[in-house]
Design a protein around this motif. Structure first.
Motif, PDB file in Angstrom:
ATOM      1  N   ASN A  75       0.785  -1.177   0.033  1.00 11.79           N
ATOM      2  CA  ASN A  75       0.105  -0.031  -0.076  1.00 11.79           C
ATOM      3  C   ASN A  75       0.850   1.218   0.008  1.00 11.79           C
ATOM      4  OD1 ASN A  75      -2.298   1.773   0.300  1.00 11.79           O
ATOM      5  ND2 ASN A  75      -3.255   0.071   1.455  1.00 11.79           N
ATOM      6  N   HIS A  76       0.328   2.514   0.068  1.00 10.16           N
ATOM      7  CA  HIS A  76       1.107   3.647   0.192  1.00 10.16           C
ATOM      8  C   HIS A  76       0.575   4.479   1.215  1.00 10.16           C
ATOM      9  CE1 HIS A  76      -1.990   4.807  -2.715  1.00 10.16           C
ATOM     10  NE2 HIS A  76      -1.761   5.934  -2.396  1.00 10.16           N
ATOM     11  N   LEU A  85       5.563   4.221  -0.182  1.00 10.16           N
ATOM     12  CA  LEU A  85       5.227   2.854  -0.591  1.00 10.16           C
ATOM     13  C   LEU A  85       5.697   2.025   0.477  1.00 10.16           C
ATOM     14  CD1 LEU A  85       3.859   1.264  -2.809  1.00 10.16           C
ATOM     15  CD2 LEU A  85       5.922   1.206  -4.133  1.00 10.16           C
ATOM     16  N   GLU A 141       0.992  -2.148  -6.365  1.00  3.49           N
ATOM     17  CA  GLU A 141       0.081  -2.357  -5.116  1.00  3.49           C
ATOM     18  C   GLU A 141      -0.589  -3.704  -5.565  1.00  3.49           C
ATOM     19  OE1 GLU A 141      -0.064   1.928  -3.129  1.00  3.49           O
ATOM     20  OE2 GLU A 141      -1.817   0.963  -3.926  1.00  3.49           O
ATOM     21  N   ASN A 145      -0.064  -7.199  -3.545  1.00  2.00           N
ATOM     22  CA  ASN A 145      -0.923  -7.309  -2.433  1.00  2.00           C
ATOM     23  C   ASN A 145      -1.044  -8.554  -1.901  1.00  2.00           C
ATOM     24  OD1 ASN A 145      -2.385  -5.458  -0.970  1.00  2.00           O
ATOM     25  ND2 ASN A 145      -3.899  -5.714  -1.812  1.00  2.00           N
TER      26      ASN A 145
END
Length: 186
Positions: A75-76, A85, A141, A145
């Motif tokens: 994620n960021h 990030l 992402e 993920n």
């Protein structure tokens, strides 16, 4: 003389070996070198040496058993204007407990720490706001993920100092090591 210091868990080499090759494909991302990989517990800021020594003494008194954790997902920070990030951390409540203990130590010593809720993560890149490609960021992402590293044991944490370089990432140096151990029953 003063030092900029923080407490953090190190990332073992076998986990860094998994993460390091992933760090590519996002223009505007300034990737962190593997020697800077860590999971921050508390950031203490710029402290004079006597305060660092006092902090070191008190952090060494923290008692906790080792625990298992893993990196999971990406994620960021910075919703519409990303600033960093990161990879998430899947951990038991022990990680939050350890972070809370390091913050309580600081509070007892009159050292201010961040007020925001603790979100364990491994920062993998800082982002140049004007250069980021949001499509590629989202793709990174989405691709990572589903990442979940094998679990690893947190059996120590460190007090690090951070030194700015003229170019490139900060240089982090270990100032002290604090083993986590099972308390023996008498």
């Amino acid at each position: 003389m003063s030092l900029r210091v923080f407490s953090a868990l190190p990332i073992p080499d076998e986990v860094a070996d998994i993460v390091d090759p992933l760090l590519d494909g996002v223009p505007g991302a300034n990737w962190r070198p593997r020697e800077n990989f860590h999971i921050t517990l508390s950031y203490y800021g710029e402290l004079e040496i006597p305060a660092v020594e006092e902090l070191d003494h008190e952090l060494a008194r923290i008692e906790m058993a080792p625990f298992e954790l893993a990196l999971k997902g990406a994620n960021h920070f910075g919703k519409d204007e990303p600033t960093a990030l990161w990879l998430g951390v899947e951990a038991p409540s022990a990680l939050a407990d350890l972070a809370a203990k390091t913050r309580r130590v600081a509070a007892r010593l009159g050292i201010a720490v961040e007020k925001r809720n603790y979100l364990p993560h491994l920062t993998v890149a800082y982002i140049d706001p004007g250069e980021i490609d949001l499509v590629k960021l989202k793709r990174f992402e989405q691709q990572w993920n589903l990442l979940e590293t094998p679990p690893f044991i947190a059996d120590r944490f460190y007090l690090y100092s951070s030194h700015q370089r003229r170019k490139g990432p900060n240089d982090y140096q270990v100032e002290a090591e604090y083993p986590l151990f099972h308390r023996r029953m008498a």
